[in-house]
Design a protein around this motif. Structure first.
Motif, PDB file in Angstrom:
ATOM      1  N   LEU A   1      -2.418  -7.435  -3.392  1.00 61.66           N
ATOM      2  CA  LEU A   1      -3.380  -7.348  -2.165  1.00 61.66           C
ATOM      3  C   LEU A   1      -4.361  -8.101  -2.131  1.00 61.66           C
ATOM      4  CD1 LEU A   1      -2.921  -3.378  -2.012  1.00 61.66           C
ATOM      5  CD2 LEU A   1      -2.106  -4.888  -0.336  1.00 61.66           C
ATOM      6  N   ARG A   2      -5.433  -8.111  -3.305  1.00 60.57           N
ATOM      7  CA  ARG A   2      -6.247  -9.024  -3.270  1.00 60.57           C
ATOM      8  C   ARG A   2      -6.065 -10.474  -2.922  1.00 60.57           C
ATOM      9  NH1 ARG A   2      -9.534  -9.555  -8.908  1.00 60.57           N
ATOM     10  NH2 ARG A   2     -10.469  -7.402  -8.109  1.00 60.57           N
TER      11      ARG A   2
ATOM     12  N   LYS B   1       0.440  -0.558 -10.859  1.00 57.75           N
ATOM     13  CA  LYS B   1      -0.685  -0.505  -9.764  1.00 57.75           C
ATOM     14  C   LYS B   1      -1.580  -1.771 -10.063  1.00 57.75           C
ATOM     15  CE  LYS B   1      -4.738   2.293  -8.438  1.00 57.75           C
ATOM     16  NZ  LYS B   1      -5.071   3.539  -8.493  1.00 57.75           N
TER      17      LYS B   1
ATOM     18  N   ASP C   1     -10.675   0.974  -6.636  1.00 57.29           N
ATOM     19  CA  ASP C   1      -9.502   0.026  -6.908  1.00 57.29           C
ATOM     20  C   ASP C   1      -9.930  -1.221  -7.763  1.00 57.29           C
ATOM     21  OD1 ASP C   1      -7.257   1.644  -5.805  1.00 57.29           O
ATOM     22  OD2 ASP C   1      -7.454   0.582  -3.865  1.00 57.29           O
ATOM     23  N   GLU C   2     -11.058  -1.784  -7.287  1.00 63.28           N
ATOM     24  CA  GLU C   2     -11.715  -2.878  -8.124  1.00 63.28           C
ATOM     25  C   GLU C   2     -12.215  -2.520  -9.505  1.00 63.28           C
ATOM     26  OE1 GLU C   2     -11.968  -5.978  -6.968  1.00 63.28           O
ATOM     27  OE2 GLU C   2     -12.052  -6.049  -4.910  1.00 63.28           O
TER      28      GLU C   2
ATOM     29  N   LEU D   1       2.077   1.767  -3.359  1.00 59.32           N
ATOM     30  CA  LEU D   1       0.918   2.210  -4.096  1.00 59.32           C
ATOM     31  C   LEU D   1       0.860   3.997  -4.078  1.00 59.32           C
ATOM     32  CD1 LEU D   1      -1.017   1.267  -6.324  1.00 59.32           C
ATOM     33  CD2 LEU D   1      -2.711   0.840  -4.169  1.00 59.32           C
TER      34      LEU D   1
ATOM     35  N   LEU E   1      -8.744  -2.382 -11.273  1.00 55.16           N
ATOM     36  CA  LEU E   1      -8.315  -3.804 -11.522  1.00 55.16           C
ATOM     37  C   LEU E   1      -8.830  -4.241 -12.680  1.00 55.16           C
ATOM     38  CD1 LEU E   1      -5.996  -5.420 -10.528  1.00 55.16           C
ATOM     39  CD2 LEU E   1      -7.626  -6.156  -8.854  1.00 55.16           C
TER      40      LEU E   1
ATOM     41  N   ARG F   1       0.772  -1.239   0.032  1.00 57.01           N
ATOM     42  CA  ARG F   1       0.259  -0.056  -0.117  1.00 57.01           C
ATOM     43  C   ARG F   1       0.878   1.204  -0.145  1.00 57.01           C
ATOM     44  NH1 ARG F   1      -5.338  -1.098   0.197  1.00 57.01           N
ATOM     45  NH2 ARG F   1      -6.001  -2.885   0.989  1.00 57.01           N
TER      46      ARG F   1
ATOM     47  N   LEU G   1      -2.322  -4.328  -6.736  1.00 56.77           N
ATOM     48  CA  LEU G   1      -3.762  -4.431  -6.390  1.00 56.77           C
ATOM     49  C   LEU G   1      -4.022  -5.948  -6.545  1.00 56.77           C
ATOM     50  CD1 LEU G   1      -5.612  -1.365  -8.161  1.00 56.77           C
ATOM     51  CD2 LEU G   1      -5.140  -1.759  -5.692  1.00 56.77           C
ATOM     52  N   THR G   2      -3.510  -6.721  -7.484  1.00 54.65           N
ATOM     53  CA  THR G   2      -3.663  -8.103  -7.508  1.00 54.65           C
ATOM     54  C   THR G   2      -3.110  -8.791  -6.337  1.00 54.65           C
ATOM     55  OG1 THR G   2      -3.794  -8.013 -10.065  1.00 54.65           O
ATOM     56  CG2 THR G   2      -3.313 -10.311  -9.176  1.00 54.65           C
TER      57      THR G   2
ATOM     58  N   LEU H   1     -10.184  -4.160  -1.253  1.00 53.70           N
ATOM     59  CA  LEU H   1      -9.848  -3.251  -2.170  1.00 53.70           C
ATOM     60  C   LEU H   1     -10.861  -2.145  -2.302  1.00 53.70           C
ATOM     61  CD1 LEU H   1      -8.498  -5.019  -4.949  1.00 53.70           C
ATOM     62  CD2 LEU H   1      -7.139  -3.954  -3.293  1.00 53.70           C
ATOM     63  N   THR H   2     -10.669  -0.888  -2.373  1.00 55.71           N
ATOM     64  CA  THR H   2     -11.858   0.113  -2.564  1.00 55.71           C
ATOM     65  C   THR H   2     -12.373  -0.248  -3.888  1.00 55.71           C
ATOM     66  OG1 THR H   2     -10.510   1.774  -3.816  1.00 55.71           O
ATOM     67  CG2 THR H   2     -10.613   1.880  -1.347  1.00 55.71           C
TER      68      THR H   2
END
Length: 171
Positions: free
Chosen positions: A138-139, A131, A149-150, A110, A153, A107, A135-136, A145-146
């Motif tokens: 983190l998922r 990014k 962010d979703e 990011l 992605l 994060r 994000l991937t 994810l916000t």
């Protein structure tokens, strides 16, 4: 690594048995050499060996209670290796943070990238690629994810990352 931990568990058991044998042998040797040591040296060495046995026992309790699993740690590393091999992640830094399960650092990275994009230090293509990787990761680490962010992605995820997500879900 199709064994999913059988070989690793066997090796761990062997290492634990060897550690226990070493500590027991150390105590036995200490008793046999007691006459050759002065009283302080004997007591200090025995105390250290007993402390090592206590730490060993605590480790065994952790393993037996399920607080420490070899397979889960190895699976995380395996996922990172698969990501690198499949070239789903092109940034070694992201692969490293993912393998070490460091969502906080991901994060932070990011946020740094967002700043770098605004000041023109980072190009849009590189920003988008990294990014998506972060994000991937983190998922896959179970982070929320916000909605933004979703959306980012789903809009920007490529075939390699989709393949990685599918393979890692199968594990």
């Amino acid at each position: 690594m199709a064994s999913r931990g059988a070989i690793e568990t066997s090796k761990l058991k062997q290492n634990l048995e060897e550690q226990l044998d070493r500590l027991m042998q150390q105590l036995q040797d200490l008793e046999e050499c007691r006459d050759d040591l002065d009283a302080d040296e004997y007591e200090e060495t025995k105390k250290e060996t007993l402390e090592q046995l206590s730490e060993f026992n605590d480790s065994l309790k952790k393993i037996m209670s399920g607080n420490m699993t070899l397979v889960d740690e190895l699976s995380g590393m395996q996922l990172a290796i698969q990501a690198a091999i499949s070239q789903a992640f092109k940034t070694p830094e992201v692969i490293r943070m993912f393998a070490k399960k460091q969502p906080g650092q991901l994060r932070t990275r990011l946020a740094e990238m967002d700043r770098d994009l605004i000041v023109g230090k980072l190009g849009r293509d590189v920003y988008t690629q990294q990014k998506v990787e972060i994000l991937t990761a983190l998922r896959k680490l179970g982070e929320k994810l916000t909605p933004d962010d979703e959306t980012f992605l789903s809009t920007n995820a490529g075939a390699a990352l989709s393949q990685f997500v599918r393979v890692s879900s199968d594990l």
